[in-house]
Design an enzyme around this catalytic site. Sequence first.
Site, PDB file in Angstrom:
ATOM      1  N   GLY A 200       0.790  -1.224   0.000  1.00  0.00           N
ATOM      2  CA  GLY A 200       0.000   0.000   0.000  1.00  0.00           C
ATOM      3  C   GLY A 200       0.820   1.270   0.000  1.00  0.00           C
TER       4      GLY A 200
ATOM      5  N   TYR B  71      -5.329   4.165 -12.338  1.00  0.00           N
ATOM      6  CA  TYR B  71      -5.506   5.612 -12.430  1.00  0.00           C
ATOM      7  C   TYR B  71      -6.949   5.975 -12.773  1.00  0.00           C
ATOM      8  CZ  TYR B  71      -0.415   6.082 -12.324  1.00  0.00           C
ATOM      9  OH  TYR B  71       0.898   6.036 -11.954  1.00  0.00           O
TER      10      TYR B  71
END
Length: 307
Positions: free
Chosen positions: A221, A258
């Site tokens: 992460g 994205y």
Amino acid sequence: MAAAAISLSLYSDRQQVQQQHSFTNLNPSKGLSFLSSRNPLLSLQKIDRYNFKCSCSSSNSNSVTPSQFYAFLDDPFRGSRFLSNEELEKLKALESFVYLQELESGSLCIRAMRTEEMDLTVGLLAESFAESMLLPLGYEALLRFLVKQYMIERRAVMPHAVTLVGFYKEKSGEGGEQLAGTVEVCFDKRGANASPPSPTPPKNSPYICNMTVPKQLRRRGIGWQLLKASEELITQMTSSKEVYLHCRIIDEAPFNMYIKAGYDVVQTDSILILLTLQRRKHLMCKKLPVFRNIPESDISDSGEELP
């Protein structure tokens, strides 16, 4: 376990670096153009399930003195540039910026890179360049030199651009803090690279690039948090409502990420760019502030291969 990984890729092939090796007098503004213009943010592949937190330490003082600014930089920059009051205040904001996040496996702290951390950050970037370009180990020393010259130049334009670094600590407490990643954030025209990659982003708009995470810390992460920290800092440093980044066409997993994170394609390289030995790229843009909660089931579980 949810995780994120970022790989930094140089849009240039081995031949270009070999050409750099033949230079006897390197001019950072020219010899480093391939570093400064062709290594945008790439390859975020999974997103941490936790919400992010951001805290900026406050100060009782409403102004910052030049001596405080120069203390944040290193000796070569002291007295070399006049800073307006607005710039001094922004320097203070950068120095106090802290982004904290608890991950499943440990804690992450992201802040502006300090002078004494430059060599460590340079090493991480050079290693990532060499890996993505499949260069022999002998070229890593050259890359370190070129990257450091570039970073010195970029540090001189603060507060119009900044290099952020993340430090990670395992929950077990073993091993202490370690460098977990880096990312460069440009805030405005004065902080923009002189030779940006194509498609060219607006120079007056914030731009995120040069992000990487060490191999041993990927899929935790960290990459996602570097991206979110960059966006959070942009909202504090500028009134701009947009942020730009590049993504190579061949990087399908990062592209999908994205899109899920709120970025849209605004322009794509012409196929003719291949004649310059570069990879075709998308220029992507996100409206700020946009912080979407994405279900973990929607995130691709693809691998973390470097391009």
